[in-house]
Motif scaffolding. Structure first.
Motif, mmCIF file in Angstrom:
data_model
loop_
_atom_site.group_PDB
_atom_site.id
_atom_site.type_symbol
_atom_site.label_atom_id
_atom_site.label_comp_id
_atom_site.label_asym_id
_atom_site.label_seq_id
_atom_site.Cartn_x
_atom_site.Cartn_y
_atom_site.Cartn_z
ATOM 1 N N GLU A 133 -8.847 6.408 -16.909
ATOM 2 C CA GLU A 133 -10.300 6.368 -17.105
ATOM 3 C C GLU A 133 -10.948 7.666 -16.619
ATOM 4 N N ASP A 134 -10.486 8.174 -15.478
ATOM 5 C CA ASP A 134 -11.005 9.457 -14.979
ATOM 6 C C ASP A 134 -10.683 10.585 -15.951
ATOM 7 N N ILE A 135 -9.478 10.557 -16.505
ATOM 8 C CA ILE A 135 -9.077 11.592 -17.470
ATOM 9 C C ILE A 135 -10.003 11.572 -18.677
ATOM 10 N N ILE A 136 -10.303 10.386 -19.177
ATOM 11 C CA ILE A 136 -11.183 10.276 -20.349
ATOM 12 C C ILE A 136 -12.567 10.832 -20.040
ATOM 13 N N TYR A 137 -13.139 10.438 -18.921
ATOM 14 C CA TYR A 137 -14.473 10.926 -18.553
ATOM 15 C C TYR A 137 -14.482 12.437 -18.347
ATOM 16 N N ARG A 138 -13.395 12.979 -17.780
ATOM 17 C CA ARG A 138 -13.349 14.400 -17.456
ATOM 18 C C ARG A 138 -12.981 15.270 -18.654
ATOM 19 N N GLU A 139 -12.000 14.809 -19.432
ATOM 20 C CA GLU A 139 -11.428 15.675 -20.466
ATOM 21 C C GLU A 139 -11.948 15.408 -21.884
ATOM 22 N N GLN A 187 -13.034 -0.038 -17.774
ATOM 23 C CA GLN A 187 -14.159 -0.303 -18.670
ATOM 24 C C GLN A 187 -13.698 -1.077 -19.903
ATOM 25 N N LYS A 188 -14.476 -2.095 -20.265
ATOM 26 C CA LYS A 188 -14.110 -2.942 -21.399
ATOM 27 C C LYS A 188 -13.950 -2.134 -22.680
ATOM 28 N N MET A 236 -12.911 0.751 -23.047
ATOM 29 C CA MET A 236 -11.665 1.522 -23.031
ATOM 30 C C MET A 236 -10.439 0.626 -23.091
ATOM 31 N N ILE A 237 -10.528 -0.545 -22.456
ATOM 32 C CA ILE A 237 -9.402 -1.480 -22.512
ATOM 33 C C ILE A 237 -9.089 -1.850 -23.959
ATOM 34 N N LYS A 238 -10.124 -1.882 -24.799
ATOM 35 C CA LYS A 238 -9.971 -2.343 -26.183
ATOM 36 C C LYS A 238 -9.513 -1.237 -27.139
ATOM 37 N N ILE A 239 -9.186 -0.042 -26.603
ATOM 38 C CA ILE A 239 -8.710 1.051 -27.452
ATOM 39 C C ILE A 239 -7.255 0.784 -27.850
ATOM 40 N N ASP A 240 -7.045 0.381 -29.098
ATOM 41 C CA ASP A 240 -5.699 0.012 -29.558
ATOM 42 C C ASP A 240 -4.723 1.182 -29.517
ATOM 43 N N THR A 241 -5.239 2.394 -29.750
ATOM 44 C CA THR A 241 -4.353 3.552 -29.823
ATOM 45 C C THR A 241 -3.722 3.896 -28.472
ATOM 46 N N LEU A 242 -4.293 3.357 -27.393
ATOM 47 C CA LEU A 242 -3.698 3.576 -26.076
ATOM 48 C C LEU A 242 -2.435 2.756 -25.889
ATOM 49 N N LEU A 243 -2.262 1.735 -26.725
ATOM 50 C CA LEU A 243 -1.170 0.789 -26.516
ATOM 51 C C LEU A 243 -0.147 0.808 -27.632
ATOM 52 N N GLN A 244 -0.159 1.857 -28.442
ATOM 53 C CA GLN A 244 0.798 1.948 -29.541
ATOM 54 C C GLN A 244 2.173 2.376 -29.020
#
Length: 373
Positions: A34-40, A99-100, A102-110
C-alpha cells in the motif's frame, strides 16, 4: 541476502503494532504494498496524467485497476530490497493492502504461485506469518473491537441496529480479506512454511508476546527489548511485595552487573540499557535494584544536563503498565503505587512515589536515549 518473511494479516489483527514491534525489536525493514502504491503510482502515471492526492490515486484505481499489476509491485519490492539490503537485519514484506479499493485489485493476485516462485529464485522467503482471526470467531471478536463508548452510544440510539451493521461490516471485510489471501496461504501451506498466530484476543500486548516468543523459538536474535517496563528501587525494601513469578519479571541487581558500581550515573544507566536489551529473549519487565551504586536520589538530582520533558509523571499500580494487564484491574488493599514516566517509544519507567519528579524524569530520559542509540 538478509532474511525475508511475508506477512499476512486480517481485520483486527493489530498488525500495525506488531509490525512496529518487529522492526524495533529485530531491526527488520518493513515493505508494504500500500505504501508503494501511494509513493510510486503518481510517478508511474506521470506521463499519462497528473496525480496529486490520495483521492486521485483511489479514483484512478477504481476506474481502471489494471494500472496496478503484480509484476510492477514485485519490481518495486525488489528495488527496495536492493536499496536497503545492507542497512537492515531482514525484510518483512506486507503484500496485501488494507484499503478496500486496493484489496479488490484482481491484477495483484494473478498467478500468485508463479509470482512468488519467481521472486524466491532471487530472494528466498523464510516463512509467512499469518496474524489471523478465525472466521468462526469474527462475531465474538467484534464485541471486543467495537466495545467503545461511541459504539455503545450508537447502539442506544439505533436500538442495536448500529451494532448489527458493524457486525455485518466486519464479517464482510473478513470474508473479502480471507478470499484475497487464500492463494498466499495455499502457497506457503503446501511448502510447510506458514506460521499462524491466533489474534482473537484483540490485546496487542498479548499478541506481541506470542509473536516475539515465536521468533525467539526460531532462533532470531533481538536487537533490543520493546514495550519495556522497568521498576527502579533505590533501596532493598522498595522491591518487596512484587510477584516476580506471576508477572514474569526479572530482578536485576545493578551493582552485580557492572564493573564499577561507583561509576558515573550516566555510565551505569548506559550499561543497564545494554544489559536489558541483551535480555530480550528472557523478559521485557524488570525490577532494577540501585542500592550499592552511585545512582541515588541525591546523585541524580545533581545532574545538570537540560531535561527534555517528553512525558508527564503519573501515579499508577504496576499492573496497569505490565504487558497484557487487564484494563479493569482492581488493586488489592496492600497494592503499591508507583510514579510512572512513559516515553514516546512506549518504554515505561516506574519509581517509588517519594522520588522527586525530576529524578524520575532524568533516569527515564537517559534510559530512553541510550536504548535508541
Amino acid at each position: 541476502m538478509p532474511w525475508g518473511s511475508d506477512l499476512i494479516s486480517g481485520p483486527g489483527s493489530r498488525k500495525g503494532r506488531i509490525v512496529d514491534d518487529l522492526q524495533n525489536c529485530y531491526g527488520f525493514h518493513h515493505i508494504y504494498t500500500e505504501d508503494i502504491i501511494y509513493r510510486e503510482f503518481p510517478r508511474k502515471m506521470a506521463n499519462v496524467m497528473k496525480i496529486e492526492t490520495v483521492n486521485d490515486i483511489k479514483e484512478v484505481i477504481e476506474s481502471d485497476p489494471s494500472h496496478i499489476t503484480a509484476d510492477w509491485i514485485m519490481s518495486m519490492i525488489e528495488r527496495e530490497i536492493e536499496r536497503e539490503a545492507y542497512h537492515t537485519n531482514g525484510f518483512l514484506v506486507d503484500y496485501i493492502p488494507n484499503q478496500k479499493v486496493m484489496i479488490k485489485i484482481d491484477t495483484l493476485l494473478q498467478n500468485v504461485e508463479g509470482m512468488l516462485s519467481k521472486f524466491e529464485e532471487k530472494y528466498p522467503i523464510s516463512f509467512a506469518l499469518n496474524l489471523a482471526v478465525p472466521s468462526d470467531k469474527v462475531l465474538k471478536t467484534k464485541q471486543v473491537y467495537c466495545a467503545t463508548p461511541e459504539a455503545k452510544e450508537k447502539m442506544k440510539e439505533t436500538g442495536g441496529q448500529g451494532d448489527e451493521a458493524d457486525s455485518g461490516l466486519i464479517k464482510r471485510r473478513a470474508v473479502l480479506f480471507n478470499n484475497t489471501v487464500k492463494p498466499f496461504i495455499d502457497y506457503f501451506t503446501k511448502q510447510d512454511r506458514l506460521v499462524t498466530v491466533d489474534v482473537t484476543c484483540g490485546v496487542a500486548d498479548i499478541i506481541w508476546h506470542r509473536v516475539h516468543e515465536l521468533f525467539c523459538d526460531l532462533d532470531f536474535k533481538p536487537c533490543r527489548t520493546v514495550n519495556t517496563v522497568i521498576v527502579f528501587a533505590f533501596d532493598e525494601n522498595e522491591a518487596d511485595g512484587i510477584d516476580y513469578d506471576k508477572y514474569q519479571i526479572e530482578h536485576v541487581q545493578l551493582a552485580s552487573i557492572v564493573g564499577n558500581a561507583n561509576d558515573s550515573v550516566e555510565n551505569l544507566l548506559k550499561h543497564l540499557s545494554k544489559f536489558i536489551d541483551e535480555q530480550s529473549k528472557v523478559a521485557d519487565s524488570f525490577v532494577v535494584n540501585l542500592s550499592g551504586t552511585s545512582v541515588t536520589r541525591q546523585s541524580v538530582q545533581k545532574l545538570t544536563k537540560k531535561l527534555i520533558l517528553f512525558a508527564e509523571v503519573e501515579l499508577g499500580y504496576i499492573e496497569k503498565y505490565l504487558p497484557g494487564s487487564p484494563q479493569n484491574y482492581i488493586p488489592q488493599v496492600n497494592s503499591t503505587k508507583y510514579k510512572a514516566v512513559c516515553s514516546v517509544e512506549n518504554e515505561i519507567c516506574l519509581f517509588p512515589t517519594d522520588a522527586e519528579d525530576s529524578v524520575c524524569q532524568y533516569i527515564a530520559l537517559f534510559m530512553t536515549y541510550y536504548r535508541l542509540l
